[in-house]
Design a protein around this motif. Structure first.
Motif, PDB file in Angstrom:
ATOM      1  N   LEU A   1      13.192 -72.479  14.719  1.00 45.87           N
ATOM      2  CA  LEU A   1      13.488 -72.097  13.343  1.00 45.87           C
ATOM      3  C   LEU A   1      13.476 -70.572  13.186  1.00 45.87           C
ATOM      4  N   ILE A   2      12.445 -69.928  13.729  1.00 48.38           N
ATOM      5  CA  ILE A   2      12.323 -68.474  13.602  1.00 48.38           C
ATOM      6  C   ILE A   2      13.507 -67.774  14.284  1.00 48.38           C
ATOM      7  N   LEU A   3      13.857 -68.215  15.487  1.00 42.90           N
ATOM      8  CA  LEU A   3      14.956 -67.569  16.208  1.00 42.90           C
ATOM      9  C   LEU A   3      16.320 -67.896  15.607  1.00 42.90           C
ATOM     10  N   SER A   4      16.409 -69.007  14.867  1.00 46.28           N
ATOM     11  CA  SER A   4      17.663 -69.306  14.173  1.00 46.28           C
ATOM     12  C   SER A   4      17.942 -68.287  13.075  1.00 46.28           C
ATOM     13  N   LEU A   5      16.912 -67.521  12.703  1.00 48.03           N
ATOM     14  CA  LEU A   5      17.082 -66.465  11.695  1.00 48.03           C
ATOM     15  C   LEU A   5      17.974 -65.333  12.186  1.00 48.03           C
ATOM     16  N   ASN A   6      18.358 -65.349  13.467  1.00 45.37           N
ATOM     17  CA  ASN A   6      19.354 -64.391  13.954  1.00 45.37           C
ATOM     18  C   ASN A   6      20.643 -64.497  13.148  1.00 45.37           C
ATOM     19  N   ILE A   7      20.911 -65.686  12.634  1.00 45.60           N
ATOM     20  CA  ILE A   7      22.090 -65.886  11.772  1.00 45.60           C
ATOM     21  C   ILE A   7      22.008 -64.953  10.572  1.00 45.60           C
TER      22      ILE A   7
ATOM     23  N   LEU B   1      19.748 -62.288  10.295  1.00 48.45           N
ATOM     24  CA  LEU B   1      19.527 -60.903  10.704  1.00 48.45           C
ATOM     25  C   LEU B   1      20.838 -60.168  10.954  1.00 48.45           C
ATOM     26  N   LEU B   2      21.800 -60.856  11.543  1.00 48.55           N
ATOM     27  CA  LEU B   2      23.097 -60.216  11.773  1.00 48.55           C
ATOM     28  C   LEU B   2      23.719 -59.800  10.447  1.00 48.55           C
ATOM     29  N   GLY B   3      23.601 -60.648   9.431  1.00 53.62           N
ATOM     30  CA  GLY B   3      24.120 -60.310   8.108  1.00 53.62           C
ATOM     31  C   GLY B   3      23.349 -59.180   7.452  1.00 53.62           C
ATOM     32  N   LEU B   4      22.051 -59.110   7.716  1.00 52.01           N
ATOM     33  CA  LEU B   4      21.232 -58.057   7.110  1.00 52.01           C
ATOM     34  C   LEU B   4      21.594 -56.671   7.637  1.00 52.01           C
ATOM     35  N   THR B   5      22.221 -56.607   8.809  1.00 49.13           N
ATOM     36  CA  THR B   5      22.608 -55.302   9.345  1.00 49.13           C
ATOM     37  C   THR B   5      23.689 -54.644   8.502  1.00 49.13           C
ATOM     38  N   TYR B   6      24.355 -55.405   7.635  1.00 50.04           N
ATOM     39  CA  TYR B   6      25.320 -54.812   6.701  1.00 50.04           C
ATOM     40  C   TYR B   6      25.086 -55.313   5.271  1.00 50.04           C
ATOM     41  N   PHE B   7      23.824 -55.618   4.956  1.00 53.20           N
ATOM     42  CA  PHE B   7      23.398 -55.965   3.595  1.00 53.20           C
ATOM     43  C   PHE B   7      24.142 -57.178   3.027  1.00 53.20           C
ATOM     44  N   SER B   8      24.392 -58.170   3.847  1.00 55.48           N
ATOM     45  CA  SER B   8      25.087 -59.368   3.370  1.00 55.48           C
ATOM     46  C   SER B   8      24.138 -60.274   2.597  1.00 55.48           C
ATOM     47  N   ARG B   9      24.597 -60.739   1.440  1.00 52.90           N
ATOM     48  CA  ARG B   9      23.854 -61.748   0.680  1.00 52.90           C
ATOM     49  C   ARG B   9      24.413 -63.138   0.941  1.00 52.90           C
ATOM     50  N   ALA B  10      25.702 -63.190   1.250  1.00 51.69           N
ATOM     51  CA  ALA B  10      26.357 -64.481   1.471  1.00 51.69           C
ATOM     52  C   ALA B  10      25.733 -65.226   2.648  1.00 51.69           C
ATOM     53  N   VAL B  11      25.288 -64.480   3.675  1.00 52.98           N
ATOM     54  CA  VAL B  11      24.730 -65.132   4.856  1.00 52.98           C
ATOM     55  C   VAL B  11      23.428 -65.853   4.523  1.00 52.98           C
ATOM     56  N   VAL B  12      22.696 -65.359   3.522  1.00 51.83           N
ATOM     57  CA  VAL B  12      21.466 -66.032   3.097  1.00 51.83           C
ATOM     58  C   VAL B  12      21.802 -67.393   2.483  1.00 51.83           C
ATOM     59  N   VAL B  13      22.799 -67.401   1.613  1.00 55.40           N
ATOM     60  CA  VAL B  13      23.229 -68.651   0.978  1.00 55.40           C
ATOM     61  C   VAL B  13      23.776 -69.610   2.024  1.00 55.40           C
ATOM     62  N   GLN B  14      24.571 -69.076   2.952  1.00 59.98           N
ATOM     63  CA  GLN B  14      25.141 -69.893   4.022  1.00 59.98           C
ATOM     64  C   GLN B  14      24.043 -70.565   4.847  1.00 59.98           C
ATOM     65  N   TYR B  15      23.040 -69.790   5.223  1.00 60.24           N
ATOM     66  CA  TYR B  15      21.950 -70.323   6.045  1.00 60.24           C
ATOM     67  C   TYR B  15      21.181 -71.413   5.297  1.00 60.24           C
TER      68      TYR B  15
ATOM     69  N   PHE C   1      22.219 -73.320   2.808  1.00 64.90           N
ATOM     70  CA  PHE C   1      23.051 -74.525   2.675  1.00 64.90           C
ATOM     71  C   PHE C   1      23.081 -75.299   3.989  1.00 64.90           C
ATOM     72  N   LEU C   2      23.192 -74.580   5.099  1.00 63.48           N
ATOM     73  CA  LEU C   2      23.231 -75.227   6.406  1.00 63.48           C
ATOM     74  C   LEU C   2      21.918 -75.941   6.693  1.00 63.48           C
ATOM     75  N   TYR C   3      20.805 -75.281   6.372  1.00 67.57           N
ATOM     76  CA  TYR C   3      19.493 -75.886   6.607  1.00 67.57           C
ATOM     77  C   TYR C   3      19.306 -77.137   5.743  1.00 67.57           C
ATOM     78  N   VAL C   4      19.660 -77.042   4.466  1.00 63.43           N
ATOM     79  CA  VAL C   4      19.508 -78.174   3.556  1.00 63.43           C
ATOM     80  C   VAL C   4      20.389 -79.342   3.994  1.00 63.43           C
ATOM     81  N   ALA C   5      21.614 -79.041   4.470  1.00 61.76           N
ATOM     82  CA  ALA C   5      22.516 -80.095   4.932  1.00 61.76           C
ATOM     83  C   ALA C   5      21.923 -80.835   6.129  1.00 61.76           C
ATOM     84  N   LEU C   6      21.379 -80.081   7.078  1.00 60.90           N
ATOM     85  CA  LEU C   6      20.752 -80.707   8.246  1.00 60.90           C
ATOM     86  C   LEU C   6      19.470 -81.445   7.855  1.00 60.90           C
TER      87      LEU C   6
END
Length: 225
Positions: free
Chosen positions: A155-161, A163-177, A179-184
């Motif tokens: 779970l912790i290492l899946s946060l790379n999803i 972290l990559l978005g945080l390198t350019y201040f993405s908010r969408a990647v948080v929502v994406q992650y 939604f993906l977690y809730v779906a699974l």
């Protein structure tokens, strides 16, 4: 779950209408593009009709599974260190978030000039951090097997999803992650023991709170520039 995804798409379309987004469809190519998009959405959403009420995960050859898990953990640990380093640099040194996000070349130049290691390390992390997507189903598999330590590591290492978005201040990647977690979670909830559910809920609430704070913080920074 498929119904929920359809509702999300409808809300997105309706929201665009109320925001005044104008879409002009005139050529055959544009109609073809719409058709392909609808087909892809159908292919993505339709299989979720079968993922409900799962109570058991099929047995997997343990030796091969552990080999794959070790490989994914090793690659993602390297990516995690690289991306976390860049995120700390970006989040602490960037003053104008809007300029960094939306002005062409600014983020590239900033990262190029402030990295404490060669650029190729960042390129490596960009490519191989995609393996983090495989860690999310492994997270639920190890919860099912009551191997909470491995589940939390995945779970912790899946946060790379994220972290990559945080390198350019993405908010969408948080929502994406999320939604993906809730779906699974919806798909595999019936396979998880009560003890693992308690561990999962505590971890998820802590992570969710941190991500919510980040989301609000970036939104404020963007709005005041």
């Amino acid at each position: 779950m498929a119904f929920i995804f359809v509702i999300i798409q409808l809300v997105s379309v309706i929201g665009s209408f109320f925001l005044g987004v104008e879409v002009e469809i005139e050529t055959i190519e544009e109609y073809s593009f719409i058709f392909i998009m609808l087909l892809l959405l159908y292919l993505i959403i339709s299989p979720w009709r079968s993922y409900s009420g799962i109570e058991k995960i099929a047995s997997i050859e343990q030796e091969k599974l552990y080999l794959i898990t070790r490989f994914l953990i090793l690659v993602n640990v390297i990516c995690f260190v690289i991306l976390l380093t860049i995120v700390i640099i970006v989040q602490t040194l960037v003053e104008n978030v809007n300029e960094f996000k939306y002005v062409a070349g600014v983020n590239h130049t900033f990262i190029e000039n402030n990295l404490p290691f060669p650029r190729i390390f960042f390129s490596f992390a960009i490519v191989f951090s995609n393996f983090a997507y495989f860690l999310l189903p492994l997270h639920f598999y190890y919860l099912h097997k009551n191997k909470n330590r491995l589940a939390i590591i995945c779970l912790i290492l899946s946060l790379n999803i994220i972290l990559l978005g945080l390198t350019y201040f993405s908010r969408a990647v948080v929502v994406q992650y999320l939604f993906l977690y809730v779906a699974l979670l919806y798909a595999f909830y019936g396979t998880i023991s009560k003890n693992s559910k308690r561990v999962m809920k505590k971890t998820f609430f802590v992570m969710g709170g941190i991500l919510l704070i980040y989301f609000i913080d970036i939104s404020i920074k963007i709005s005041i520039r």
